[in-house]
Design a protein around this motif. Structure first.
Motif, PDB file in Angstrom:
ATOM      1  N   LEU A  36     -18.353  -3.587   9.691  1.00 26.62           N
ATOM      2  CA  LEU A  36     -19.128  -2.573   9.311  1.00 26.62           C
ATOM      3  C   LEU A  36     -18.041  -1.231   9.383  1.00 26.62           C
ATOM      4  N   LEU A  37     -17.388  -1.095  10.372  1.00 23.08           N
ATOM      5  CA  LEU A  37     -16.443   0.253  10.596  1.00 23.08           C
ATOM      6  C   LEU A  37     -15.623   0.111   9.170  1.00 23.08           C
ATOM      7  N   MET A  38     -14.738  -1.210   8.956  1.00 22.94           N
ATOM      8  CA  MET A  38     -13.920  -1.107   7.938  1.00 22.94           C
ATOM      9  C   MET A  38     -14.594  -0.688   6.533  1.00 22.94           C
ATOM     10  N   ALA A  39     -15.855  -1.210   6.343  1.00 24.82           N
ATOM     11  CA  ALA A  39     -16.431  -0.580   5.081  1.00 24.82           C
ATOM     12  C   ALA A  39     -16.641   0.875   5.301  1.00 24.82           C
ATOM     13  N   THR A  40     -17.277   1.183   6.356  1.00 24.49           N
ATOM     14  CA  THR A  40     -17.373   2.737   6.614  1.00 24.49           C
ATOM     15  C   THR A  40     -15.984   3.601   6.257  1.00 24.49           C
ATOM     16  N   ARG A  41     -15.181   3.124   6.851  1.00 24.01           N
ATOM     17  CA  ARG A  41     -13.508   3.726   7.038  1.00 24.01           C
ATOM     18  C   ARG A  41     -13.204   4.041   5.436  1.00 24.01           C
ATOM     19  N   ALA A  42     -13.123   2.610   4.927  1.00 20.56           N
ATOM     20  CA  ALA A  42     -12.838   2.671   3.357  1.00 20.56           C
ATOM     21  C   ALA A  42     -13.507   3.757   2.549  1.00 20.56           C
ATOM     22  N   SER A  43     -14.844   3.691   2.787  1.00 18.59           N
ATOM     23  CA  SER A  43     -15.573   4.523   1.919  1.00 18.59           C
ATOM     24  C   SER A  43     -15.271   6.061   2.159  1.00 18.59           C
ATOM     25  N   LEU A  44     -15.096   6.308   3.623  1.00 20.59           N
ATOM     26  CA  LEU A  44     -14.626   7.786   3.771  1.00 20.59           C
ATOM     27  C   LEU A  44     -13.412   8.050   3.190  1.00 20.59           C
ATOM     28  N   ASP A  45     -12.508   7.159   3.304  1.00 23.16           N
ATOM     29  CA  ASP A  45     -11.091   7.677   2.806  1.00 23.16           C
ATOM     30  C   ASP A  45     -11.279   7.734   1.237  1.00 23.16           C
ATOM     31  N   LEU A  46     -11.984   6.949   0.561  1.00 21.47           N
ATOM     32  CA  LEU A  46     -12.167   7.180  -0.879  1.00 21.47           C
ATOM     33  C   LEU A  46     -12.834   8.395  -1.171  1.00 21.47           C
ATOM     34  N   LEU A  47     -13.733   8.791  -0.404  1.00 21.78           N
ATOM     35  CA  LEU A  47     -14.452  10.042  -0.619  1.00 21.78           C
ATOM     36  C   LEU A  47     -13.382  11.297  -0.235  1.00 21.78           C
ATOM     37  N   ARG A  48     -12.805  11.308   0.933  1.00 24.34           N
ATOM     38  CA  ARG A  48     -11.530  12.072   0.898  1.00 24.34           C
ATOM     39  C   ARG A  48     -10.664  12.346  -0.208  1.00 24.34           C
ATOM     40  N   GLU A  95      -7.314   0.222  -5.508  1.00 23.41           N
ATOM     41  CA  GLU A  95      -7.499   0.868  -6.901  1.00 23.41           C
ATOM     42  C   GLU A  95      -7.114   2.155  -7.082  1.00 23.41           C
ATOM     43  N   ASP A  96      -7.629   2.964  -6.139  1.00 23.53           N
ATOM     44  CA  ASP A  96      -7.272   4.183  -5.944  1.00 23.53           C
ATOM     45  C   ASP A  96      -5.725   4.545  -5.770  1.00 23.53           C
ATOM     46  N   ASP A 133      -6.795   4.274   4.803  1.00 23.78           N
ATOM     47  CA  ASP A 133      -6.062   4.148   3.799  1.00 23.78           C
ATOM     48  C   ASP A 133      -4.676   4.447   3.722  1.00 23.78           C
ATOM     49  N   ALA A 134      -4.217   5.205   4.760  1.00 23.28           N
ATOM     50  CA  ALA A 134      -2.987   5.906   5.120  1.00 23.28           C
ATOM     51  C   ALA A 134      -2.211   4.524   5.788  1.00 23.28           C
ATOM     52  N   SER A 135      -2.726   3.886   6.530  1.00 24.22           N
ATOM     53  CA  SER A 135      -2.226   2.504   7.296  1.00 24.22           C
ATOM     54  C   SER A 135      -2.105   1.659   6.172  1.00 24.22           C
ATOM     55  N   LEU A 136      -2.989   1.238   5.217  1.00 16.01           N
ATOM     56  CA  LEU A 136      -2.889   0.443   4.228  1.00 16.01           C
ATOM     57  C   LEU A 136      -1.763   0.730   3.257  1.00 16.01           C
ATOM     58  N   GLU A 137      -1.783   2.085   2.909  1.00 19.90           N
ATOM     59  CA  GLU A 137      -0.814   2.430   1.869  1.00 19.90           C
ATOM     60  C   GLU A 137       0.649   2.341   2.674  1.00 19.90           C
TER      61      GLU A 137
END
Length: 771
Positions: free
Chosen positions: A420-432, A677-678, A759-763
């Motif tokens: 759940l935190l992963m989904a929330t974090r990813a969505s927040l990173d996309l919003l940012r 994708e972003d 998103d920074a860790s993934l990138e």
């Protein structure tokens, strides 16, 4: 599980389904083979309706009829259509089965699995019933053998042996009784035995026997018994009650010993009688005492010296309460006083001091006559110690089972929470990323939400630490260096009013532990000490080597003991017993999760050591972390980015990649795909290991695989193993919240990404495969 299905791939499909669920199967080609398998450890049988109608079903009927009485092998029949549409032949085929469950096709796989598990459970209980039946037969045989041995022994001794029911009804005499009296067997059952006594002794014998029945006291009397010659001979009659666990009398066992010669000799000399009495007195295996009304010891048998080491000149004439355990004196005094009014027939237990200073438990019975108490004490120390040990073991087992259950629940909750935190974090990173021109308030709200997910991630790490499912990077840690380097951090954390003392023994071995996790644990203990001292006091961190002999949870060996002591308020026994339980906290609402000590306990156990707490109210608390001494040489930690050369991608710098994202959680997958994708990559989504393998086969241009670990039917490590067979150089990044990988799993992946990641860790991870 035996499977018999003649149509197409029914048997193979069913076998694959069951094996995937961990159920072993065999596929049989005919009814004859199926019949033969019934007696070869088959738990249940899965068969199709049409297969029961195949030729040769007589042999199956014979096999079913030949089952032993305990056996009724269960069948699961896959039926065609409804009952009304079933053919007579098919119906007869099903009715021949003694124990069958019909499942109409088409059916859901889960329904089939439930039915099969139920059938296997029923079959297992049949086997258990067989074992219990065999045990019952064995016990019956043992009882018969025991009874035969009893009769053989009883009939072989020279004494007359008899037995009565609790009410005194005589129902057994050995052969010596009938040989001595010369009367027919059974003629003295019930109360007829009294007629065998000399007329002058009948009333006295009956009175003594009645008194024993009423009081439960041992029965002993001398009387004249009619011999087969017609004369009367003196015999000694004795009987002892056998008590049940609740103190009630189950039976009386007695003997009659011909003492005619002894009585006549006694009449001639009192000295001989006294000698015989003394021999019997001193040979008794129990303590026997005569006690005056003032509790002084008047006479003792030899067992006092054999069992307790006391000689007569040491304790005769002394108050026996001087040797009673101090904790038992009050109730023992009360019981002793009551004996003068009521005989003590139910054993009373108290501790008596041995000559070596130790105490032993004795169970006493007693009665008073002519102002004196006559008491018999049996040593029950071993029985009481065994009972106490059993009680302690059962309590420890219950606690262990409770913590294991909570640990499993906590690990599962933490894993789901991570997703759940992963989904929330990813969505927040996309919003940012997409709200570049957002105002300060919007950016602040996104930042607050991101920080909340990070706090949630820290909480899940504590939960995983308690459940012992965290990924530990254990290394050889020099505590003599690591702990002093934390002094400034400790001082800043707990405040200037608390004095920090570090005491480290010389020549310490290195400790085998994850350094980061240890530092978190030490800080947690320091904060707990600060709270207990209310911001002022002394915190002592002492380190020394230990061998584990005095710690029940440790195997003998070398350990490093890190103890954190405070001068705070301490804990009472009830609080101390719960202190390491998950979610237990004495802090106010919102000031503690209750997982701190649980996390430390989990870290210690997962590292191969243990964690202990000692505390006294008003004196403070000492928390001790035992860590195994390291036998490995000090080596620098390998950065996570140092990967085996064959697993590195040969992609060109910064080019757009084709990434296969595998996750069974749709919310997590949506967020991950959006971030990828972003970042400019083409993403192929798969929601299971099977879908991922299909995508790998269809798309040779896939550059990298990003996969979850905990997925049904095929984990991320199992998926990586399959990919390596055809794409050995494929970069595979495993995204997971805890280390549930089997041995060798690290060799199959290129990178590990901790959930929930930004998103920074993934990138950052992806860039390593673009250069």
């Amino acid at each position: 599980m035996a499977i018999f299905a003649q149509r197409g791939r029914d048997a193979t499909v069913a076998s694959d389904l069951l094996r995937a669920d961990g159920i072993s199967t065999i596929i049989v080609p005919s009814l004859a083979t199926l019949a033969a398998a019934i007696n070869h450890n088959v738990g249940a049988i899965l068969v199709t309706e049409e297969a029961l109608s195949s030729p040769g079903n007589d042999v199956l009927d014979e096999a079913l009829a030949a089952q032993p009485a305990w056996s009724d092998i269960p069948f699961i029949v896959l039926a065609n259509g409804t009952v009304s549409g079933r053919s007579d032949q098919a119906r007869r085929g099903v009715e021949r089965l003694n124990n069958a469950v019909l499942l109409s096709r088409p059916l859901h796989a889960e329904e089939l699995l439930r039915s099969i598990r139920s059938a296997l459970t029923a079959r297992r209980r049949q086997h258990e019933a067989r074992a219990q039946l065999n045990e019952l037969h064995l016990r019956e045989n043992q009882l018969r053998e025991s009874e035969a041995k009893f009769h053989a022994i009883a009939d072989s001794v020279d004494q007359m042996i008899w037995s009565t029911r609790p009410d005194g009804f005589h129902d057994y005499y050995n052969k010596r009784w009938y040989e001595f009296t010369g009367i027919p067997e059974g003629s003295t059952d019930g109360e007829a035995w009294n007629g065998m006594f000399h007329p002058e002794d009948q009333d006295r014998a009956w009175s003594v026997w009645t008194q024993s029945l009423e009081s439960g006291d041992a029965y002993e009397i001398e009387y004249r018994l009619r011999h087969r010659s017609g004369t009367y001979r003196w015999v000694l009659g004795r009987a002892q009650p056998v008590h049940a666990a609740d103190g009630s009398i189950m039976r009386w066992y007695g003997t009659c010993t011909d003492i005619d010669d002894e009585v006549k000799a006694r009449e001639a000399t009192v000295t001989d009688l006294t000698l015989q009495r003394d021999v019997v007195w001193d040979m008794a295996i129990d303590l026997i005492a005569v006690v005056n009304a003032d509790a002084t010891l008047a006479n003792l048998n030899g067992a006092w010296t054999r069992i307790l080491g006391w000689t007569d000149n040491k304790i005769l004439g002394q108050n026996f309460l001087l040797w009673a355990h101090p904790d038992d004196v009050s109730r023992t005094t009360e019981t002793f006083t009551s004996v003068f009014a009521t005989p003590l027939t139910t054993p009373f237990e108290f501790r008596f001091r041995h000559a070596d200073g130790s105490y032993r438990w004795f169970a006493w019975t007693a009665s008073a006559q002519n102002g004196k108490v006559y008491a018999i004490g049996r040593d029950v120390t071993e029985q009481i110690e065994r009972a106490q040990m059993l009680e302690a073991t059962e309590a420890a087992l219950r606690q262990s089972q409770k913590l294991e259950m909570i640990g499993q629940l906590t690990g599962g909750v933490a894993h789901d929470f991570n997703n759940l935190l992963m989904a929330t974090r990813a969505s927040l990173d996309l919003l940012r990323r997409h709200l570049i021109d957002a105002d300060d308030r919007t950016r602040s709200l996104i930042q607050n939400a991101t920080q909340a997910t990070e706090r949630g991630a820290a909480l899940t790490q504590r939960m995983l630490a308690f459940a012992r499912k965290q990924d530990l990077n254990s290394v050889a840690v020099d505590m003599a260096r690591a702990i002093p380097e934390m002094r400034d951090l400790l001082s800043r954390t707990i405040g200037p009013e608390i004095e920090v003392i570090i005491d480290i023994a010389p020549d310490l071995p290195d400790a085998d532990v994850d350094l980061n996790q240890f530092e978190m644990a030490l800080l947690n203990l320091a904060v707990n000490g600060r709270d207990a001292m209310e911001g002022a006091g002394q915190l002592t961190v002492s380190v020394q080597e230990a061998d584990g002999h005095d710690v029940p949870e440790l195997s003998p060996g070398r350990y490093v003991r890190i103890a954190v002591s405070d001068t705070g308020c301490g804990m009472d026994g009830a609080t101390l017993a719960q202190a390491t339980e998950p979610f237990f906290t004495t802090k106010g609402v919102g000031k503690g999760t209750g997982l701190g000590l649980s996390m430390i306990h989990g870290l210690a156990k997962q590292s191969g050591g243990t964690f202990t707490l000692t505390s006294r109210v008003g004196k403070g608390t000492t928390a001790a972390l035992f860590l195994p001494a390291s036998t490995a040489p000090k080596v620098p930690l390998t950065p996570a980015s140092s990967l085996p050369a064959p697993l590195l991608s040969m992609a060109q710098p910064n080019r757009k990649m084709v990434i296969l994202a595998v996750d069974d959680d749709i919310l997590v997958s949506m967020g991950t795909i959006g971030v990828l994708e972003d970042l400019g990559h083409e993403v192929i989504a798969a929601y299971s290991g099977a879908e991922a393998l299909i995508a790998i086969g269809n798309r040779p241009d896939i550059d990298l695989v990003l996969t979850d670990q905990a997925m049904p039917k095929m984990t991320g490590i199992e998926l990586a193993k399959q990919i390596r067979k055809t794409r050995p150089n494929m970069p595979i990044v495993l995204a997971t919240g805890y280390a549930d990988m089997p041995e060798g799993g690290h060799a199959l992946i290129s990178e590990r990404l901790e959930k929930p990641y930004s998103d920074a860790s993934l990138e950052k991870v992806l860039k390593r495969y673009q250069t």
